[in-house]
Design a protein around this motif. Structure first.
Motif: not given
Lengths: 320, 320, 320, 320
Positions: A263-270
């Protein structure tokens, strides 16, 4: 600066795709940019199945597996005519950039659109296989690995009760990452990956010796790209007296609520992908590597083959 | 090269301590080095409660929370006499190096032994708080963060059913890392951490406005070091008409089967710590930072204060 | 009153076997009766692999899947010589009664010992299949059903993302109970059980119509005794254009920490079984039916076929 | 036969409320009866916040915690004027019967409407406390109990690592059912329920003796109606040297995806309630008792106090 962008998820779904799409949408909206959500991947683009998104459309989805946008395979996209139509469908709505969340094949499809029409594209690596070149993380791989060790926990109960060999086949056609980290974490005695040769005879001898020393059960994790779990199971059953069972985990690996990391990385990447796309960048995939968000050339990402981390391969050998 | 080393876990337990101890032990045994397991931390060392470990003593523990060695607080270790006795108890068994797995306080205790007696020490950061300087990961923090988002998933059900504000207090006396990543992952509207000032009046106004716009529920994650969950809850209940509830997650955050990340990294760190200690290194903590195992000076690690990742602080603001 | 009894687990393991064995042992010890634990079922009895149990030997196991006693298949027990030897091995240790925890086949083996030697036997139904006659619950079935709905939750994510038909094959060779309750709970559109005929053509037509009406995904749960999941999948794939996938859940269904129901009922059944055996009762299985512990004649239990609850069959039809 | 009915969920939410509402709605629709969904309980009825439901409105909710209809407390319903208005709001839409899903207080509110206006009412027991008279099961209690044993699993890790006493406070103001079954399942040494007296001095002496015998940790489960967990913790900490910690589980117990039992029984109860209401029955609650759906007089259900199952109380004593 672009004024209107679109998002799609494509190919096999992976946990965290929703978190990524949410971050892209919220970041763009925050910047005053219009955001379209395309349903069912390239197929939906060709069918003109897309809609404008508001902030609340991506509310309450960060915790969900799957993808609220849907995904599909699309043969027409492989054809020049398909891509021409897709491009038209974007242009006629004033959409100026596209963010594609998906695996290898989906990113390749995006690369063609970028190449042929100069259409601004950024990609996000959404695949549980963790097999995209240029990064050590893809969205969903952490959830999938944790799903596998939950399965291993259950299999261990029954393997230990019966003194069995359990062969667990997990996903990974070209890449053994999932098998490797899940195997290390699950305390597997043997881990078979496509990147390394193995010798079933040697394994069989070694596990027979382990049983003779009093070992209560053996766990073998096999990436689907390395061998068929059933064949490994049959081989051992044929050459030993030890009860052997196979378990093929299958599509369960793709689902489930994403983990914190995903969730955190997907958010950062997004967020980074949205900012880059809006600011005019194109032809890149955003990934995570060595503790940082990185941008990788889209062409390179889909035309190079990722290697397994040798530290993990080493670890699997030393600790068992 | 050392011939005999000891391992202990100390301070609050964290998921993955077993994986770390297993990696230390197996690596040392693989290198032909004798390994002692000390029970219940420094207390056990003073009580001479330790034993030699074989490979199978650390079998079937990688998946377990807690620590098979036990842990305890120990006031006598704070005294020079305590440490003198501890040193003696090591020396008289021929133990030449010690690996301590624990948090801030435990590593400080180890640092004193190293400083006062020149005894070879390596540390491993075992704490869910992720608050050790010089690294962006400590063993157990990923499992704890995932435990928190499971709780948030349950709280969301009931908050949404009742249109409530839910205040969730999580661990983190000096460090808001857990609150921050769990809050981002859980889609929390507000995240209160010790590292940043906040204004309850402002938050209350903002959440009232959100309710007026039709928001169905609000989630606030509070690190225990930033504020008391109960006080935040009382403040909001007093200044609004919105039903507000508090949940204090407590010791549940310390337990549970470790996640893949915590098992794999604990294994990597354990292997590196064992190799370093055996080869004669001392006065370092092994941590994980920017995708790599790093070694940090033990004195620095316990005498500096870690900062929160500004990217996470930023993300928490942009996405909500 | 008997002075010494033995316990074994036999056949396929099921979650809650440990809770049952713990209750038998603790109840007997509480009554001042000696308790032996036989390892690996009838095989261990023939190999004289058994030991006296103390209260602490069954500590910390109520929450664990599998069986701490181990289990195994044993062909020699099918022979009169095998049973004669088994009987001898009990007699020569002064063991006066035996509690067998297992499924159909294991209880049948116990019934023979009871019949041929008049040896006091009580059985406990340990099987996830819930297929023992005379009772509506067997130890482990609740955990297995919950494991299946966890899998369904994950499969639903990916099925919905792809607009797929998912065929899930679950355990149940002769009995559709698991498929039926998991299917009802998981919101499956079709549930195939051995006890009822079904028509794949009809199902295929009906699901095609559902897709045409806009349904996003279809879930079909198949008991292994009703059909092969792969065959059902192939049939649908052949006769429709809908993407169809199969998942075979396999041995994962046997493992995992038991649920509350499985722990509590296993405990109740274990206590009653121990008290009955000690007091001289023989030739009965203790089960749970209509909210009560019941005792069923062992011969009847293994020689009658259980029927599926018609209320469940009805429910599966009405709610979808 | 009625032609139009309404459903509401009221009071504290519980897992399985969605499954129950879905079964009521689908059964009624199957019978050709119009179904209204009232939002946020009695409050929504007074605010005229209700809508007609179609079959797909209750799709994809059987697996979700909380309630898609929302729930709220409502003081105005306690007044004759409130109930008069509520009755009017039903009548003017042609609604001829009401199904209320909720706990004690909510069912009491429904009973008044039935008594004062002769309005057809059926109730469904939606509460995790399992405290409704005349039945041994209420919707949600199985999920809550399993949530508690998951927490116990985590607490056991850390309690065992530290040799601690852990006091776990769970829900149950008037009823110790949750504490009792979770305590039995979790292997708790002491279980404090409102229905039974206990002596903290005795418990403290007994647990001190257990530590002296070498016990590694003690778990005490306390129903909130029996004692404050904090007070029990403080008492033990004051009178012994043993490290003692308290954990108050709180609202987490209300959330989460419902278990198989809660989904299946909620479905059965919902179907029966809908059929009964439609056919003209009124003033009854449908519950589950001794393996069957039972109907209990609504007045009796809310005016009698349920007793704890003495078998469970007995079991808690024998097995530890």
């Amino acid at each position: 600066m672009l004024k209107s962008i679109a998002i799609m998820t494509s190919g096999g779904d992976s946990p965290g795709m929703n978190a990524a799409a949410r971050a892209v949408a919220r970041t763009a909206l925050y910047e005053g940019v219009k955001v379209w959500g395309i349903n069912d991947g390239y197929h939906g683009l060709l069918e003109e199945d897309l809609r404008e998104l508001e902030s609340k459309d991506v509310g309450d989805i960060i915790q969900r597996g799957g993808t609220f946008l849907g995904t599909a395979r699309c043969k027409r996209w492989q054809t020049p005519e398909g891509r021409r139509l897709g491009h038209e469908n974007l242009i006629k709505r004033g959409i100026e950039g596209l963010c594609v969340i998906g695996g290898d094949g989906s990113l390749r499809g995006a690369q063609l659109l970028s190449e042929e029409y100069g259409f601004p594209i950024v990609g996000l690596p959404g695949t549980i296989d963790n097999d995209v070149w240029g990064m050590d993380y893809t969205i969903g791989c952490d959830t999938a690995a944790n799903t596998i060790i939950d399965a291993i926990n259950k299999l261990r109960d029954t393997a230990s009760a019966h003194r069995r060999v359990i062969v667990l086949e997990v996903m990974g056609r070209n890449c053994g990452w999932l098998a490797l980290v899940a195997g290390i974490s699950g305390g597997a005695e043997y881990i078979l990956v496509p990147e390394e040769e193995f010798d079933l005879e040697e394994i069989t001898n070694s596990l027979t010796a382990a049983y003779d020393r009093g070992k209560r059960y053996i766990l073998i994790v096999v990436a689907e790209g390395a061998a068929s779990g059933q064949e490994v199971c049959d081989y051992i059953a044929k050459h030993t007296d030890i009860e052997t069972r196979v378990s093929v985990l299958g599509h369960i690996q793709r689902g489930g609520a994403p983990t914190v990391i995903d969730r955190v990385r997907a958010s950062q990447l997004g967020e980074q992908a949205a900012l880059a796309l809006i600011s005019g960048l194109s032809g890149v995939v955003f990934g995570y590597s060595k503790g940082h968000v990185v941008s990788v050339n889209l062409y390179d990402a889909v035309n190079n083959k990722k290697q397994l981390d040798p530290e993990y391969l080493h670890l699997a050998k030393v600790l068992f």
